[in-house]
Design a protein around this motif. Structure first.
Motif, short mmCIF file in Angstrom:
data_model
loop_
_atom_site.label_atom_id
_atom_site.label_comp_id
_atom_site.label_asym_id
_atom_site.label_seq_id
_atom_site.Cartn_x
_atom_site.Cartn_y
_atom_site.Cartn_z
N ALA A 95 19.34 27.35 -23.47
CA ALA A 95 18.98 26.20 -22.65
C ALA A 95 19.75 26.25 -21.33
CB ALA A 95 19.30 24.91 -23.39
N PRO A 96 19.09 25.92 -20.22
CA PRO A 96 19.81 25.94 -18.94
C PRO A 96 20.85 24.84 -18.87
CG PRO A 96 17.54 25.17 -18.66
CD PRO A 96 17.68 25.59 -20.08
N SER A 97 21.94 25.13 -18.17
CA SER A 97 22.95 24.13 -17.87
C SER A 97 22.77 23.70 -16.41
CB SER A 97 24.35 24.69 -18.10
OG SER A 97 24.54 25.88 -17.35
N GLU A 98 23.71 22.97 -15.87
CA GLU A 98 23.61 22.59 -14.47
C GLU A 98 23.67 23.83 -13.59
OE1 GLU A 98 23.03 19.93 -11.40
OE2 GLU A 98 23.03 19.55 -13.56
N PRO A 99 22.68 24.04 -12.70
CA PRO A 99 22.69 25.25 -11.87
C PRO A 99 23.96 25.35 -11.02
CG PRO A 99 20.54 24.18 -11.78
CD PRO A 99 21.46 23.23 -12.48
N THR A 100 24.49 26.55 -10.95
CA THR A 100 25.68 26.82 -10.14
C THR A 100 25.33 27.43 -8.79
OG1 THR A 100 25.92 28.92 -11.30
CG2 THR A 100 27.21 27.07 -12.14
N GLN A 101 24.09 27.89 -8.64
CA GLN A 101 23.61 28.38 -7.36
C GLN A 101 22.19 27.87 -7.13
OE1 GLN A 101 24.31 32.50 -6.09
NE2 GLN A 101 25.40 32.89 -8.02
N HIS A 102 21.85 27.65 -5.87
CA HIS A 102 20.49 27.27 -5.48
C HIS A 102 20.10 28.17 -4.32
CE1 HIS A 102 17.42 23.87 -4.35
NE2 HIS A 102 16.87 25.06 -4.45
N LEU A 103 19.19 29.11 -4.61
CA LEU A 103 18.75 30.08 -3.63
C LEU A 103 17.31 29.79 -3.21
CD1 LEU A 103 20.07 33.36 -5.32
CD2 LEU A 103 21.27 31.84 -3.74
N THR A 104 16.97 30.18 -2.00
CA THR A 104 15.61 30.02 -1.50
C THR A 104 15.02 31.39 -1.18
OG1 THR A 104 16.05 27.83 -0.56
CG2 THR A 104 14.14 29.02 0.30
N PRO B 86 21.64 42.95 -3.33
CA PRO B 86 20.72 42.10 -4.09
C PRO B 86 20.46 40.77 -3.40
CG PRO B 86 22.91 42.08 -5.08
CD PRO B 86 22.94 43.13 -4.00
N PHE B 87 19.30 40.22 -3.67
CA PHE B 87 18.97 38.88 -3.20
C PHE B 87 19.93 37.85 -3.79
CE2 PHE B 87 16.60 35.04 -4.65
CZ PHE B 87 16.55 34.38 -3.43
N GLY B 88 20.32 38.06 -5.06
CA GLY B 88 21.27 37.17 -5.72
C GLY B 88 22.15 37.94 -6.66
N SER B 89 23.41 37.51 -6.81
CA SER B 89 24.35 38.10 -7.76
C SER B 89 24.85 37.00 -8.67
CB SER B 89 25.53 38.75 -7.03
OG SER B 89 25.11 39.85 -6.25
N PHE B 90 24.74 37.23 -9.99
CA PHE B 90 25.02 36.19 -10.96
C PHE B 90 25.93 36.71 -12.06
CE2 PHE B 90 20.38 35.93 -9.78
CZ PHE B 90 20.57 35.06 -8.72
N SER B 91 26.71 35.82 -12.62
CA SER B 91 27.48 36.13 -13.81
C SER B 91 26.58 35.96 -15.03
CB SER B 91 28.69 35.21 -13.93
OG SER B 91 29.55 35.35 -12.82
N ARG B 92 26.85 36.73 -16.04
CA ARG B 92 26.02 36.64 -17.25
C ARG B 92 26.11 35.23 -17.83
NH1 ARG B 92 26.11 40.78 -22.46
NH2 ARG B 92 24.19 39.96 -23.43
#
Length: 432
Positions: free
Chosen positions: A305-314, A344-350
């Protein structure tokens, strides 16, 4: 499109070959030239590409949670690679040259080994010069069986595509002409559906697994002779089945339907010129044992389940005909960048939850596909909508998606209108 050809296509019903992986593990999947009857019977056959002598390739049926071994052999005179569309599998098995693997050169092979985590309807296709190799026929269904199958009398796969054909059956090879790439993409003048069965019984309850395998065509679908519910989209079960009405599938999208048969089944594509027949199923007998009962939901997905987003990309889609200019070097661009960038367009932690706003600043619709993950389409009120791996964003519209990036690796993010992808609509994300 030629109405006469569409209405005649029912007489040319082709049955999908099916392979159960458990019976042939490892499976040998050979990419090779094939000849397929695309036009109605009595017309010329078409020289194409396919797998194991067929186009579409064999329907692969595998067990959820069980290891799968597929040896892809390249019998072509050019390189190739195979992407297992919609499966959340290990990155190095994703089938994308440059990002995840080396090209499979002619005469070589690659061993794909993965364990599918989710039951549902998926598909496989070439991911090297895919705008051409998929248009030539390099694709097939991939079904991950339910742990407990729903109560149906038949489970029928439906693969839809279109082709630009001459009257002699030859396939147009103008796959990347600039006009098509800058507009809606290379699209055919003839379309049809390939089914895994040719008949049903009156009163049967049937699961249809519908796959839009076209390279660029959006398919508004209508099914008559059957009434029921949509129970899954892009392989993911809906929380609540919804009534079957007009169904629109972008390229690469899938829908699972559970329906009760009331008469001969007609599968049509709706166009501005009217309904065009893709396939039909004749009635062969009656099912006198089936009793009326509600159509219930499939087993729920196991995604986090998703949690509160930590990034918001457009991600802004730019370019094409009738559009403002952009800073990219190709016909299309994401955020002023065409084709795969170095970064990359976005870099995320697992495990990170990310919101993306997809902005379509062009005159054409785009089906945006994320590899290795599913995401929630988000409503304006931030409510979580359907789980998809490909979302259709209409011209001059925008859509928010929310994804838990829990699968490490370098993942492609692109328009699955494959003409738009080769025209520049490709980027990637990195999950550490």
């Amino acid at each position: 499109m030629n109405r006469r050809h569409f209405l005649a296509s029912a007489s040319a019903l082709a049955i999908l070959p099916t392979v159960t992986i458990a019976a042939q593990n490892p499976l040998r999947l050979r990419a090779e030239a094939v000849v397929q009857q695309i036009l109605p019977a009595g017309n010329a056959a078409t020289a194409m590409l396919g797998f194991n002598g067929s186009m579409p390739g064999p329907a692969l049926r595998v067990a959820r949670g069980e290891p799968v071994s597929i040896d892809v052999v390249n019998g072509l005179d050019e390189g190739t690679a195979v992407h297992w569309h919609g499966l959340r599998i290990e990155n190095r098995m994703d089938g994308v040259p440059v990002l995840t693997q080396e090209l499979i050169n002619p005469g070589e092979s690659m061993a794909y080994r993965f364990t599918p985590p989710d039951a549902g309807t998926y598909w496989y296709h070439s991911h090297y010069i895919s705008y051409e190799q998929v248009a030539r026929g390099m694709m097939g269904p991939l079904i991950v069986e339910d742990d407990v199958p729903p109560d149906v009398d038949q489970d029928i796969t439906v693969v839809i595509s279109d082709w630009m054909l001459s009257e002699d059956g030859s396939l147009s090879e103008d796959f990347a002409n600039m006009h098509s790439v800058a507009h809606g993409g290379y699209m055919g003048n003839f379309a049809r559906a390939f089914l895994s069965a040719s008949s049903v019984r009156q009163g049967d309850r049937v699961r249809f697994r519908v796959i839009n395998a076209a390279t660029n065509r959006i398919v508004p679908l209508a099914v008559t002779g059957a009434g029921g519910m949509v129970v899954a989209l892009d392989g993911m079960a809906l929380v609540e089945p919804r009534p079957l009405s007009e169904l629109v599938l972008a390229p690469a999208q899938r829908a699972d339907l559970i329906v009760d048969i009331s008469g001969p089944v007609e599968i049509d594509m709706l166009t501005r010129q009217g309904a065009f027949r893709l396939a039909d199923l004749k009635i062969d007998g009656a099912n006198t044992q089936r009793q009326p009962s509600p159509i219930t939901a499939l087993a729920p997905h196991g995604l986090p389940a998703p949690s509160e987003p930590t990034q918001h990309l457009t991600l802004t889609m730019m370019g094409g005909a009738m559009a403002r200019g952009h800073g990219g070097t190709n016909i299309w661009a994401f955020n002023d960048v065409s084709d795969l960038p170095e970064q990359p367009f976005g870099s995320f932690s697992r495990g990170e939850t990310v919101r993306m706003t997809l902005v379509n600043d062009t005159a054409f619709a785009h089906g945006i596909h994320l590899h290795g993950h599913h995401f929630f389409e988000a409503g304006e009120d931030n409510a979580l909508g359907d789980l998809r791996d490909t979302t259709l964003v209409e011209a001059n519209e925008k859509r928010d998606i929310i994804c838990v990036f829990d699968n490490p690796g370098r993942w492609l993010l692109h328009c699955h209108m494959l003409s738009h992808a080769v025209g520049g609509m490709r980027t990637w994300v990195n999950v550490a």
